[in-house]
Scaffold this motif. Structure first.
Motif, PDB file in Angstrom:
ATOM      1  N   PHE A   1     127.784  48.521 114.639  1.00  0.00           N
ATOM      2  CA  PHE A   1     127.562  47.799 113.380  1.00  0.00           C
ATOM      3  C   PHE A   1     126.439  46.787 113.568  1.00  0.00           C
ATOM      4  N   ILE A   2     125.526  46.745 112.583  1.00  0.00           N
ATOM      5  CA  ILE A   2     124.393  45.821 112.634  1.00  0.00           C
ATOM      6  C   ILE A   2     124.356  45.025 111.330  1.00  0.00           C
ATOM      7  N   LEU A   3     124.407  43.701 111.438  1.00  0.00           N
ATOM      8  CA  LEU A   3     124.375  42.821 110.262  1.00  0.00           C
ATOM      9  C   LEU A   3     123.000  42.164 110.163  1.00  0.00           C
ATOM     10  N   LEU A   4     122.378  42.290 108.995  1.00  0.00           N
ATOM     11  CA  LEU A   4     121.063  41.696 108.756  1.00  0.00           C
ATOM     12  C   LEU A   4     121.206  40.403 107.962  1.00  0.00           C
ATOM     13  N   GLU A   5     120.498  39.364 108.391  1.00  0.00           N
ATOM     14  CA  GLU A   5     120.539  38.064 107.720  1.00  0.00           C
ATOM     15  C   GLU A   5     119.635  38.054 106.485  1.00  0.00           C
ATOM     16  N   ASN A   6     119.991  37.224 105.517  1.00  0.00           N
ATOM     17  CA  ASN A   6     119.194  37.063 104.292  1.00  0.00           C
ATOM     18  C   ASN A   6     118.865  38.417 103.661  1.00  0.00           C
ATOM     19  N   CYS A   7     119.891  39.223 103.539  1.00  0.00           N
ATOM     20  CA  CYS A   7     119.706  40.606 103.098  1.00  0.00           C
ATOM     21  C   CYS A   7     120.840  41.031 102.180  1.00  0.00           C
ATOM     22  N   GLY A   8     120.471  41.697 101.088  1.00  0.00           N
ATOM     23  CA  GLY A   8     121.451  42.196 100.141  1.00  0.00           C
ATOM     24  C   GLY A   8     121.658  43.702 100.265  1.00  0.00           C
ATOM     25  N   HIS A   9     121.846  44.345  99.119  1.00  0.00           N
ATOM     26  CA  HIS A   9     122.280  45.741  99.069  1.00  0.00           C
ATOM     27  C   HIS A   9     121.142  46.750  99.281  1.00  0.00           C
ATOM     28  N   TYR A  10     119.902  46.283  99.206  1.00  0.00           N
ATOM     29  CA  TYR A  10     118.742  47.181  99.371  1.00  0.00           C
ATOM     30  C   TYR A  10     117.837  46.636 100.478  1.00  0.00           C
ATOM     31  N   PRO A  11     118.216  46.823 101.740  1.00  0.00           N
ATOM     32  CA  PRO A  11     117.514  46.166 102.850  1.00  0.00           C
ATOM     33  C   PRO A  11     116.019  46.451 102.910  1.00  0.00           C
ATOM     34  N   TRP A  12     115.606  47.649 102.543  1.00  0.00           N
ATOM     35  CA  TRP A  12     114.182  48.004 102.630  1.00  0.00           C
ATOM     36  C   TRP A  12     113.339  47.306 101.572  1.00  0.00           C
ATOM     37  N   GLN A  13     113.983  46.691 100.576  1.00  0.00           N
ATOM     38  CA  GLN A  13     113.264  45.967  99.529  1.00  0.00           C
ATOM     39  C   GLN A  13     113.385  44.455  99.671  1.00  0.00           C
ATOM     40  N   GLU A  14     114.110  44.001 100.675  1.00  0.00           N
ATOM     41  CA  GLU A  14     114.348  42.565 100.826  1.00  0.00           C
ATOM     42  C   GLU A  14     113.166  41.878 101.518  1.00  0.00           C
ATOM     43  N   LYS A  15     112.687  40.798 100.895  1.00  0.00           N
ATOM     44  CA  LYS A  15     111.511  40.075 101.374  1.00  0.00           C
ATOM     45  C   LYS A  15     111.686  39.569 102.807  1.00  0.00           C
ATOM     46  N   HIS A  16     112.871  39.072 103.128  1.00  0.00           N
ATOM     47  CA  HIS A  16     113.089  38.438 104.424  1.00  0.00           C
ATOM     48  C   HIS A  16     113.732  39.366 105.460  1.00  0.00           C
ATOM     49  N   ALA A  17     114.135  40.555 105.056  1.00  0.00           N
ATOM     50  CA  ALA A  17     114.887  41.430 105.967  1.00  0.00           C
ATOM     51  C   ALA A  17     114.288  42.808 106.162  1.00  0.00           C
ATOM     52  N   SER A  18     113.346  43.205 105.307  1.00  0.00           N
ATOM     53  CA  SER A  18     112.862  44.586 105.370  1.00  0.00           C
ATOM     54  C   SER A  18     112.185  44.898 106.699  1.00  0.00           C
ATOM     55  N   GLU A  19     111.450  43.940 107.244  1.00  0.00           N
ATOM     56  CA  GLU A  19     110.751  44.180 108.511  1.00  0.00           C
ATOM     57  C   GLU A  19     111.751  44.464 109.628  1.00  0.00           C
ATOM     58  N   GLU A  20     112.797  43.647 109.701  1.00  0.00           N
ATOM     59  CA  GLU A  20     113.830  43.853 110.713  1.00  0.00           C
ATOM     60  C   GLU A  20     114.584  45.155 110.460  1.00  0.00           C
ATOM     61  N   PHE A  21     114.836  45.457 109.197  1.00  0.00           N
ATOM     62  CA  PHE A  21     115.530  46.693 108.851  1.00  0.00           C
ATOM     63  C   PHE A  21     114.748  47.916 109.343  1.00  0.00           C
ATOM     64  N   TYR A  22     113.464  47.947 109.063  1.00  0.00           N
ATOM     65  CA  TYR A  22     112.662  49.094 109.501  1.00  0.00           C
ATOM     66  C   TYR A  22     112.541  49.151 111.023  1.00  0.00           C
ATOM     67  N   ARG A  23     112.560  47.985 111.668  1.00  0.00           N
ATOM     68  CA  ARG A  23     112.532  47.969 113.139  1.00  0.00           C
ATOM     69  C   ARG A  23     113.800  48.615 113.683  1.00  0.00           C
ATOM     70  N   VAL A  24     114.926  48.269 113.083  1.00  0.00           N
ATOM     71  CA  VAL A  24     116.204  48.869 113.476  1.00  0.00           C
ATOM     72  C   VAL A  24     116.202  50.374 113.225  1.00  0.00           C
ATOM     73  N   MET A  25     115.715  50.759 112.043  1.00  0.00           N
ATOM     74  CA  MET A  25     115.699  52.186 111.693  1.00  0.00           C
ATOM     75  C   MET A  25     114.815  52.984 112.640  1.00  0.00           C
ATOM     76  N   GLU A  26     113.668  52.441 112.996  1.00  0.00           N
ATOM     77  CA  GLU A  26     112.765  53.148 113.911  1.00  0.00           C
ATOM     78  C   GLU A  26     113.461  53.389 115.251  1.00  0.00           C
ATOM     79  N   LYS A  27     114.169  52.375 115.712  1.00  0.00           N
ATOM     80  CA  LYS A  27     114.896  52.500 116.989  1.00  0.00           C
ATOM     81  C   LYS A  27     116.009  53.535 116.880  1.00  0.00           C
ATOM     82  N   GLU A  28     116.754  53.518 115.781  1.00  0.00           N
ATOM     83  CA  GLU A  28     117.892  54.420 115.627  1.00  0.00           C
ATOM     84  C   GLU A  28     117.465  55.880 115.424  1.00  0.00           C
ATOM     85  N   LEU A  29     116.285  56.082 114.854  1.00  0.00           N
ATOM     86  CA  LEU A  29     115.814  57.448 114.582  1.00  0.00           C
ATOM     87  C   LEU A  29     114.909  58.002 115.669  1.00  0.00           C
ATOM     88  N   ALA A  30     114.651  57.195 116.694  1.00  0.00           N
ATOM     89  CA  ALA A  30     113.769  57.632 117.783  1.00  0.00           C
ATOM     90  C   ALA A  30     114.413  58.776 118.563  1.00  0.00           C
TER      91      ALA A  30
END
Length: 261
Positions: free
Chosen positions: A232-261
């Protein structure tokens, strides 16, 4: 409806991004595109009026268009749909990534709408009541239009600091939402949804925003008890659409890149 599935990047298609709703096809287009730099990505559009039909639609698309087994990235209702498919067809799924999933036990669900309403202004609450009434009114012919406006209102309450995105939507379907959600709600209440986790063989990762009205505990706690390989991964300052969140999208995509590698 647009071509189904939509495709991003180049073949082989090893990732599929599954939209929420139910009945909100096209709402993960930006996410699918964002993952396509390093992956061939499918965006299936679900049209069936029941869960078995949606699972079968998805299975056929994955088998015909994807490179099995695929990594499934399910958002909201799409997380549940992906979960169900992974339980029924383990050989189809390499990894399951649940993004902003609804809670898997009923006791966590009661607070969702209260949280949303607490975040709305008086005029927004009035609009929420008006739209809700219209969707249940048999005399209202175009419920899809009402459902789309309702979705936009709820999305604002579900988010922390959303970057506006006018997606390539494929047409909101109120009839699909109502029909599928009735079934899905029963699956959760009965405990059948959660028990499907015992049949999942692949690694499961849940990614959730701390500002999402869907309580993260309702995903983290139940799944950690039934899924054999769960993180389980919890993102800070993030709502229901992480890829659209101003403060969380960068971290979200970093996590996704790692998980899909």
């Amino acid at each position: 409806m647009n071509s189904n599935p939509r495709k991003y990047g180049t073949s082989p298609y090893s990732v599929a991004v599954i939209h929420g709703g139910p009945g909100a096809p096209g709402t993960v287009a930006e996410l699918a595109r964002g993952l396509s730099d390093k992956n061939g990505v499918l965006e299936p559009l679900q049209t069936s009026m029941n869960i078995d039909g949606q699972v079968n639609e998805l299975r056929k698309i994955l088998k015909k268009q994807g490179k099995l087994p695929l990594s499934l990235v399910g958002h909201s209702w799409g997380a549940w749909l992906s979960f169900i498919l992974a339980a029924r067809y383990p050989s189809y799924v390499k990894k399951l990534i649940l993004v902003a999933s609804g809670p898997f036990e009923e006791r966590y669900a009661s607070a969702i709408m209260k949280t949303r309403l607490d975040r709305m202004s008086e005029s927004e609450i009035g609009e929420y009541l008006r739209l809700s009434s219209s969707m249940s009114d048999p005399s209202v012919a175009n419920k899809n239009h009402v459902f789309a406006k309702f979705g936009k209102l709820i999305s604002a309450a579900d988010s922390f600091d959303l970057v506006p995105y006018e997606g390539v939507y494929a047409g909101f379907r109120h009839d699909v939402n109502k029909s599928v959600w009735n079934e899905a709600s029963y699956l959760r209440k009965s405990g059948k949804l959660l028990s499907m986790g015992e049949d999942i063989r692949c690694p499961v990762v849940a990614i959730h925003g701390n500002h999402d009205p869907h309580p993260f505990e309702g995903v983290k706690e139940p799944l950690s008890k039934v899924v054999r390989d769960f993180r389980f991964i919890l993102l800070e300052n993030c709502g229901h659409y992480p890829w659209q969140e101003k403060h969380a999208s960068e971290e979200f995509y970093r996590v996704m890149e790692k998980e899909l590698a």
